[in-house]
Design a protein around this motif. Structure first.
Motif, PDB file in Angstrom:
ATOM      1  N   SER A 525      43.169  41.019  43.506  1.00  0.00           N
ATOM      2  CA  SER A 525      42.398  39.554  43.174  1.00  0.00           C
ATOM      3  C   SER A 525      42.811  39.293  41.656  1.00  0.00           C
ATOM      4  CB  SER A 525      41.207  39.802  43.513  1.00  0.00           C
ATOM      5  OG  SER A 525      40.285  40.853  42.727  1.00  0.00           O
ATOM      6  N   LYS A 526      43.141  38.086  41.453  1.00  0.00           N
ATOM      7  CA  LYS A 526      43.277  37.798  39.839  1.00  0.00           C
ATOM      8  C   LYS A 526      42.037  36.876  39.545  1.00  0.00           C
ATOM      9  CE  LYS A 526      46.886  36.617  38.053  1.00  0.00           C
ATOM     10  NZ  LYS A 526      48.272  36.108  37.509  1.00  0.00           N
ATOM     11  N   ALA A 527      41.503  36.096  40.670  1.00  0.00           N
ATOM     12  CA  ALA A 527      40.489  35.263  40.376  1.00  0.00           C
ATOM     13  C   ALA A 527      39.470  35.089  41.571  1.00  0.00           C
ATOM     14  CB  ALA A 527      40.645  34.045  39.713  1.00  0.00           C
ATOM     15  N   LEU A 528      38.213  35.513  41.543  1.00  0.00           N
ATOM     16  CA  LEU A 528      37.330  35.089  42.629  1.00  0.00           C
ATOM     17  C   LEU A 528      35.976  34.370  42.237  1.00  0.00           C
ATOM     18  CD1 LEU A 528      37.819  38.265  44.931  1.00  0.00           C
ATOM     19  CD2 LEU A 528      38.765  35.951  45.578  1.00  0.00           C
ATOM     20  N   VAL A 529      36.190  33.059  42.310  1.00  0.00           N
ATOM     21  CA  VAL A 529      34.950  32.487  41.501  1.00  0.00           C
ATOM     22  C   VAL A 529      34.178  31.322  42.484  1.00  0.00           C
ATOM     23  CG1 VAL A 529      34.309  31.042  39.539  1.00  0.00           C
ATOM     24  CG2 VAL A 529      35.959  32.948  39.096  1.00  0.00           C
ATOM     25  N   VAL A 530      33.085  31.474  42.655  1.00  0.00           N
ATOM     26  CA  VAL A 530      32.314  30.448  43.434  1.00  0.00           C
ATOM     27  C   VAL A 530      31.195  29.864  42.499  1.00  0.00           C
ATOM     28  CG1 VAL A 530      30.956  29.942  45.653  1.00  0.00           C
ATOM     29  CG2 VAL A 530      32.869  31.398  45.622  1.00  0.00           C
ATOM     30  N   ASP A 531      31.594  28.752  41.866  1.00  0.00           N
ATOM     31  CA  ASP A 531      30.062  28.273  41.188  1.00  0.00           C
ATOM     32  C   ASP A 531      29.528  27.204  41.767  1.00  0.00           C
ATOM     33  OD1 ASP A 531      28.779  27.663  38.737  1.00  0.00           O
ATOM     34  OD2 ASP A 531      30.273  26.499  37.783  1.00  0.00           O
ATOM     35  N   THR A 532      28.152  27.490  41.934  1.00  0.00           N
ATOM     36  CA  THR A 532      26.933  26.530  42.517  1.00  0.00           C
ATOM     37  C   THR A 532      26.173  26.344  41.564  1.00  0.00           C
ATOM     38  OG1 THR A 532      25.540  28.271  43.491  1.00  0.00           O
ATOM     39  CG2 THR A 532      27.489  27.835  44.558  1.00  0.00           C
TER      40      THR A 532
END
Length: 629
Positions: A525-532
């Motif tokens: 992974s280089k980026a794993l983002v979930v923004d709520t």
């Protein structure tokens, strides 16, 4: 005057006529004597040599008996052995305890016609190599344009038949019976084991006595292998000449792949199927029209042309489907999926079979109005497939979703032992709500954008994946997520309460970005983002495609005060056996110790151990999307 002319005619022509009559009588005596000598057993060796020259292969004869002084000359030979031709490995093509044949009276239209052919104690050893050379052909090159001699009566009983076909990877061992004479229909029946499976062939054709060179010769047939059956009826343009024919074809069975043993076509595994087509053959060119097929919810139609004139066959096809369903293909659809053992890899280690890919060059145009890939629904799928000396290319490949589209291309180089593959795919506007169990109340909504760039080399699917390189990027610019899932992502008790209550309320999802790099079979992974709105979820981890082991961690960062476990959610195990749990860390141990201490001292302290002040900030969605877009 008339008397004078008659006198001159008599004087000048008498002796020439007498001379011609004498020559005729002499020739007749010579021929009659020669025939008598042949019938008496002389000149058998010259006759054998003549047969060898005509057949282009060695022939051994035991006892030899001829009856040429007859209106229907006949020949009987015992202990006949026919060897392979020079262009094939040394061996025996056929053996006969006895061969009996009789010739019909010759005519100008048909100088050679068999009145009767009877084979007793016959054994046929048919052999074809990978290049297409066969020991049963008359010559190593083109066949004679004149068809086989006409035959009025045929009798072959319990002949042993052995076939070894390296080109089509077929092996048959069984018995053959053929009989037909007079007004009786010709019947040919074969039964045995084809590649280890029971198989039968039955052919019924017009009476042999009615066969004429200028009249098509009608036939019908039925072939069975395992649970697949192919039937048809048609006509040979010239009797007994298989190079020019037309026929209908109809097939049905439990698995389309079984048709390989009857047709030589490499087809996928399916469930129960039905198919039909019209076939026209001219020498080694086959034209299939009005092709129709159906298995499960999948249908296919179109035309196929196969040119096998050279060792490298050429196939051209135009195919289309009203509906294509991926679940109708594969060993699971055919009820042949092996029982997966505990710890067994998901990616197969079976060597890739590349002989068919290398043997036939192809150009196939395919279109489908509707496609179901599990829960993924596509429409207007269009693909062009090309095979050039073992290199398969699918380009362009395109399809549409309800709100977007897909474009890509695929290349598989199977020309060498170490196959190489490359996949490029761009997805734009894929609605994620279709993947929920309940499409009316899905857990996630939004239009996904994704890019895949993958390549690998190997002899098996597992080997290709184990050394693969590339990248995967997926972006959800905005959407909605079920509130309980977002809160559980932060490991907070509010999310647990929402889930237990059964509430399915949705909240805004500001963005989600997943970026993975693949190097030497390791997907990191280089980026794993979930923004709520209530929580920011980040993650990190790796999937090793060689061992198929995965290890990912996800942490929730509340934006408001929350009661939660201050630990990470982990996904571990393998692709086939995944496990989800909480990270066993010192932080979790400290939280547990605080709980115990808080219970002993004061309830307020115990509660404080789970309180998160919620200071997380919104992710910079614009920057994330730009960097991965």
């Amino acid at each position: 005057m008339v008397i004078r002319l008659a006198s001159i005619f008599h004087r000048w022509l008498k002796w020439p006529l007498i001379a011609l009559a004498a020559v005729f009588v002499l020739l007749l005596a010579i021929v009659t004597g020669t025939v008598a000598l042949v019938d008496a057993g002389y000149f058998h060796e010259p006759i054998r040599r003549l047969l060898v020259a005509k057949a282009h292969r060695e022939i051994r004869l035991g006892h030899f008996d001829t009856r040429l002084l007859s209106w229907h000359p006949s020949l009987t030979a015992t202990g006949v052995v026919v060897h392979n031709p020079a262009w094939m490995p040394a061996g025996i093509l056929a053996e006969f305890d006895q061969v009996s044949l009789a010739l019909a009276t010759p005519t100008l239209a048909e100088p050679l016609r068999f009145r009767r052919l009877k084979l007793q104690g016959a054994t046929f050893n048919l052999l074809r190599d990978a290049s297409g050379k066969a020991n049963w052909r008359a010559t190593s090159g083109r066949m004679s344009q004149q068809g086989p001699p006409l035959l009025a009566s045929l009798d072959v009983a319990d002949a042993r038949l052995h076939l070894r076909d390296a080109r089509r990877h077929l092996s048959f061992d069984g018995k053959l019976n053929a009989a037909g004479s007079g007004a009786d229909y010709l019947r040919i029946d074969a039964a045995g084991r084809l590649n280890g499976r029971p198989a039968t062939l039955s052919v019924v054709a017009e009476p042999l006595a009615s066969a004429r060179r200028d009249t098509p010769y009608q036939f019908r047939f039925e072939a069975k292998s395992s649970d697949s059956i192919v039937t048809g009826h048609g006509a040979l343009a010239r009797p007994f000449d298989m190079r020019r024919l037309q026929s209908t074809l109809a097939a049905h069975g439990d698995d389309l792949k079984d048709l390989y043993f009857l047709t030589g076509l490499n087809l996928p595994d399916t469930g129960p199927f039905r198919a039909s087509a019209n076939m026209q053959r001219t020498n080694m060119k086959f034209n299939f029209t009005e092709v129709q097929g159906k298995s499960g919810g999948t249908d296919i139609a179109g035309t196929v042309f196969l040119d096998s004139t050279s060792e490298h066959a050429q196939l051209t096809a135009e195919l289309q489907s009203a509906r294509l369903r991926w679940a109708d293909f594969g060993k699971k659809a055919a009820n042949r999926a092996p029982v997966r053992k505990k710890g067994q890899r998901l990616l197969p280690d079976t060597p890739l079979l590349l002989y068919a890919l290398r043997r036939t060059d192809s150009r196939v145009s395919y279109r489908a109005r509707s496609v179901a890939l599990g829960k993924l629904k596509l429409h207007s799928l269009a693909a062009t497939l090309k095979v050039d000396h073992g290199v398969l290319t699918v380009a362009p490949l395109s399809a549409k979703f309800a709100d977007g589209n897909l474009h890509g291309q695929f290349k598989f180089d199977g020309s060498k032992a170490m196959a190489a593959t490359r996949l490029t795919m761009d997805i734009d506007g894929l609605q994620l709500s279709q993947f929920g169990r309940n499409r009316e109340q899905p857990p996630l909504k939004g239009l996904l954008r994704a890019k895949l760039r993958l390549s690998g080399r190997g002899r098996t699917v597992h080997e290709i994946a184990a050394g693969a390189d590339g990248s995967i990027a997926a972006i959800l610019p905005q959407g909605e997520i079920r509130a309980s899932l977002a809160e559980l992502g932060g490991i907070d008790f509010r999310g647990l309460g929402l889930m237990l209550s059964g509430k399915k309320s949705m909240i805004n999802l500001r963005c989600a970005v997943v970026a993975l790099d693949l190097a030497d079979g390791k997907l990191k992974s280089k980026a794993l983002v979930v923004d709520t709105e209530p929580v920011l979820i980040t993650g990190a981890g790796m999937l090793d495609l060689d061992s198929e082991a995965l290890d990912f961690q996800f942490r929730g960062h509340p934006k408001h005060v929350r009661l939660r476990l201050r630990t990470a959610l982990v996904v571990q195990g393998t692709l086939a056996e995944r496990a989800v749990g909480l990270k066993a860390s010192s932080t979790l141990a400290q939280t547990g110790a605080s709980v115990v201490l808080g219970v002993l001292l004061t309830p307020l302290a115990a509660i404080a151990a789970f309180v998160d002040p919620g200071r997380a900030q919104d992710a910079d969605c614009a920057a994330l999307i730009k960097s991965r877009g």
